[in-house]
Design a protein around this motif. Structure first.
Motif, PDB file in Angstrom:
ATOM      1  N   THR A  46      -1.478 -28.089  29.388  1.00 34.33           N
ATOM      2  CA  THR A  46      -1.895 -26.896  30.118  1.00 34.33           C
ATOM      3  C   THR A  46      -0.700 -25.993  30.411  1.00 34.33           C
ATOM      4  O   THR A  46       0.411 -26.461  30.674  1.00 34.33           O
ATOM      5  CB  THR A  46      -2.580 -27.271  31.442  1.00 34.33           C
ATOM      6  OG1 THR A  46      -1.677 -28.060  32.227  1.00 34.33           O
ATOM      7  CG2 THR A  46      -3.851 -28.065  31.190  1.00 34.33           C
TER       8      THR A  46
ATOM      9  N   ARG B  77      -8.282 -21.438  25.407  1.00 40.65           N
ATOM     10  CA  ARG B  77      -9.025 -22.017  26.526  1.00 40.65           C
ATOM     11  C   ARG B  77      -9.622 -23.359  26.114  1.00 40.65           C
ATOM     12  O   ARG B  77     -10.164 -23.503  25.021  1.00 40.65           O
ATOM     13  CB  ARG B  77     -10.149 -21.061  26.947  1.00 40.65           C
ATOM     14  CG  ARG B  77     -10.632 -21.252  28.373  1.00 40.65           C
ATOM     15  CD  ARG B  77      -9.610 -20.769  29.358  1.00 40.65           C
ATOM     16  NE  ARG B  77     -10.136 -20.770  30.729  1.00 40.65           N
ATOM     17  CZ  ARG B  77      -9.374 -20.662  31.783  1.00 40.65           C
ATOM     18  NH1 ARG B  77      -8.062 -20.537  31.659  1.00 40.65           N
ATOM     19  NH2 ARG B  77      -9.883 -20.664  33.000  1.00 40.65           N
ATOM     20  N   ALA B  78      -9.505 -24.363  26.997  1.00 38.47           N
ATOM     21  CA  ALA B  78     -10.071 -25.689  26.733  1.00 38.47           C
ATOM     22  C   ALA B  78     -10.961 -26.091  27.895  1.00 38.47           C
ATOM     23  O   ALA B  78     -10.739 -25.694  29.042  1.00 38.47           O
ATOM     24  CB  ALA B  78      -8.953 -26.709  26.546  1.00 38.47           C
ATOM     25  N   THR B  79     -11.973 -26.902  27.586  1.00 37.29           N
ATOM     26  CA  THR B  79     -12.933 -27.321  28.619  1.00 37.29           C
ATOM     27  C   THR B  79     -13.064 -28.830  28.737  1.00 37.29           C
ATOM     28  O   THR B  79     -13.573 -29.320  29.747  1.00 37.29           O
ATOM     29  CB  THR B  79     -14.317 -26.720  28.332  1.00 37.29           C
ATOM     30  OG1 THR B  79     -14.723 -27.088  27.008  1.00 37.29           O
ATOM     31  CG2 THR B  79     -14.281 -25.199  28.435  1.00 37.29           C
ATOM     32  N   ASN B  80     -12.632 -29.582  27.751  1.00 33.15           N
ATOM     33  CA  ASN B  80     -12.769 -31.040  27.797  1.00 33.15           C
ATOM     34  C   ASN B  80     -11.390 -31.682  27.959  1.00 33.15           C
ATOM     35  O   ASN B  80     -10.468 -31.374  27.199  1.00 33.15           O
ATOM     36  CB  ASN B  80     -13.432 -31.563  26.513  1.00 33.15           C
ATOM     37  CG  ASN B  80     -14.846 -31.047  26.369  1.00 33.15           C
ATOM     38  OD1 ASN B  80     -15.606 -31.049  27.330  1.00 33.15           O
ATOM     39  ND2 ASN B  80     -15.200 -30.587  25.167  1.00 33.15           N
TER      40      ASN B  80
ATOM     41  N   SER C  15     -12.079 -27.939  35.140  1.00 38.10           N
ATOM     42  CA  SER C  15     -13.275 -27.698  34.324  1.00 38.10           C
ATOM     43  C   SER C  15     -12.913 -26.915  33.071  1.00 38.10           C
ATOM     44  O   SER C  15     -13.515 -27.103  32.001  1.00 38.10           O
ATOM     45  CB  SER C  15     -14.329 -26.947  35.133  1.00 38.10           C
ATOM     46  OG  SER C  15     -13.789 -25.732  35.634  1.00 38.10           O
ATOM     47  N   GLU C  16     -11.916 -26.045  33.187  1.00 38.58           N
ATOM     48  CA  GLU C  16     -11.367 -25.346  32.033  1.00 38.58           C
ATOM     49  C   GLU C  16      -9.953 -24.887  32.377  1.00 38.58           C
ATOM     50  O   GLU C  16      -9.617 -24.698  33.544  1.00 38.58           O
ATOM     51  CB  GLU C  16     -12.238 -24.161  31.615  1.00 38.58           C
ATOM     52  CG  GLU C  16     -12.428 -23.111  32.685  1.00 38.58           C
ATOM     53  CD  GLU C  16     -13.255 -21.947  32.182  1.00 38.58           C
ATOM     54  OE1 GLU C  16     -13.587 -21.918  30.982  1.00 38.58           O
ATOM     55  OE2 GLU C  16     -13.557 -21.056  32.991  1.00 38.58           O
TER      56      GLU C  16
END
Length: 474
Positions: free
Chosen positions: A204, A241-244, A255-256
């Motif tokens: 991140t 952007r990532a969510t998992n 969550s993201e």
């Protein structure tokens, strides 16, 4: 075409107080009131240019020559010119020259004098000062101008020559260098490494979204008690952007979040580049991760800082351990736990941790940090040696007494650690006092070193120890 010239200005290293002078008179600025009596005829000009009362100043020492690059730059630079500051093989800041003057009294009041007694009396007042988030490599600026690194002198570039540089803000230095920080209290990096089941292929990021790009290099920093660099690699994507998210988050995962994709090519978990070591390196000691560790990911690194890490990691492993291999992790030995009271069938008893105290005493005698090795065997069993002295490639087992039982146990543990953790390591037993002669003979017969405490200092059966921990040359 603008008529503004370009001034290439070396900042100078620590020996010439370059970083301190830049901090004092450019970043923070100089209060005009503090130098008003020395300014003379230049006081009205600086008061008009800096109505807030703080002037951004930089100076250069004189030169005896009249025709070299420095003499030309000092003579011909003028208000309106652009100045680029250089250090550590990169350009790290720019500004506009607002006023040019010569005043030795002001220079001495602001910066003092160098070791030869000269002062930085050729002074420029600066406006629009901007430091780059990531330094521009020297070659990106110097090569188009027909110059080569390192830049050794202030150099003036005429307007028609520096036009070929284009917009340095749009210049994409390739590659750039970054540091990604991991807080093990938030993401369980130790479990990830020891589990050895998945690659760490993204991280991140909160800032520098427009600056990060594929091909940039990164260092992986773990914060906390074990602070240091544990891996190097390459960023393989732009920010996305990532969510998992994986299961190693100790807190609720986001969550993201914005992330970059990664590829490690150096793993240093068994021999990290420690914070203690980097703090003592003059090329890394001013790194942002050391000055402002609470910042957000990523932290920019200068080329000089990156080269320190790259050189230190030259012989590290380039891939993850195979499933059939022991997974090694190097960590600080830790602080001595507080004494505790426990109860058993015999009533309450106090637990005092004498071995931990002995290790701490030995570390203080050496005057440096000691670490231990944690090994996760392919069977899932975990081995933790008391001390691994990486300067001597030595595994050390500490015992609370000089009893035969403790010494025999230490010998067995050391052979186990050597076989599974570091077959190349020498072995030593650390004791609180000199043991019986028969035990000394036993250790000599096994080829193991004995380190023991006597009269508040430590001794070795193999070579005398100094207060700095290095064996004395015989």
């Amino acid at each position: 075409m603008t008529n503004a010239q370009l001034v290439l200005q070396p900042r100078g290293g620590s020996r010439h107080n370059g970083p301190q002078n830049f901090e004092r008179s450019v970043r923070r600025g100089v209060r005009i009131a503090d130098i008003a009596s020395e300014l003379g005829d230049d006081l009205p000009a600086l008061s008009r240019l800096f109505p807030d009362g703080t002037a951004r100043l930089w100076g250069s020492t004189p030169t005896a020559s009249t025709g070299n690059a420095k003499a030309v730059a000092l003579r011909d630079r003028r208000a309106g010119d652009r100045i680029l500051f250089y250090a550590d093989m990169g350009f790290f800041a720019e500004a506009t020259i607002l006023h040019v003057f010569r005043n030795a009294d002001v220079a001495r009041a602001v910066w003092g004098a160098d070791e030869e007694g000269a002062t930085w009396e050729h002074i420029v007042a600066l406006g629009d000062v901007q430091e780059y988030e990531s330094p521009i490599p020297a070659d990106s600026v110097l090569t188009p101008l027909g110059l080569s690194a390192p830049l050794r002198s202030i150099t003036l570039i005429p307007a028609d020559r520096h036009a070929r540089l284009g917009d340095l803000h749009a210049e994409q230095a390739s590659p750039r260098y970054w540091l990604l920080q991991c807080n093990p209290a938030v993401w369980d990096v130790w479990a990830w490494w020891q589990d050895n089941t998945m690659e760490l292929d993204r991280w991140t990021v909160a800032i520098h979204h427009q600056d990060l790009r594929p091909g940039d290099r990164f260092a992986f920093w773990i914060s906390g008690a074990a602070a240091g660099v544990y891996g190097l690699g390459e960023i393989t994507s732009a920010v996305h952007r990532a969510t998992n998210f994986d299961s190693y988050w100790k807190e609720q995962p986001p969550s993201e979040a914005d992330v970059v994709d990664l590829r490690f090519d150096r793993y240093l978990f068994d021999a990290p580049i420690t914070k203690e070591r980097l703090q003592s390196d003059p090329d890394f000691a001013r790194a942002r991760i050391l000055r402002m560790p609470g910042g957000a990911n990523p932290f920019p690194l200068t080329p000089a800082e990156w080269h320190v890490l790259e050189a230190s990691a030259a012989h590290s492993r380039t891939n993850r351990p195979r499933r059939s291999e022991t997974v090694l992790t190097s960590r600080p030995v830790g602080d001595v736990p507080e004494d505790t009271t426990s109860s058993n069938n015999g009533g309450p008893r106090t637990v005092t941790y004498p071995e931990a105290r002995l290790i701490k005493q030995y570390s203080e005698f050496l005057g440096r940090e000691l670490r231990c090795l944690v090994g996760r065997l392919p069977t899932g069993e975990e081995l933790v040696c008391d001390v691994f002295d990486d300067r001597q490639t030595m595994i050390i087992e500490a015992k609370a007494s000089t009893s035969r039982q403790d010494v025999r146990m230490a010998i067995g543990q050391l052979l186990d650690y050597q076989h599974h953790l570091r077959p190349d390591a020498s072995l030593a037993v650390l004791l609180p006092a000199r043991p019986a002669p028969s035990l000394i003979d036993l250790l000599k017969a096994t080829g193991m070193e004995l380190i023991y405490c006597e009269d508040g200092t430590f001794h070795s059966t193999r070579a005398p120890l100094t207060a700095q921990g290095a064996p004395v040359e015989r």
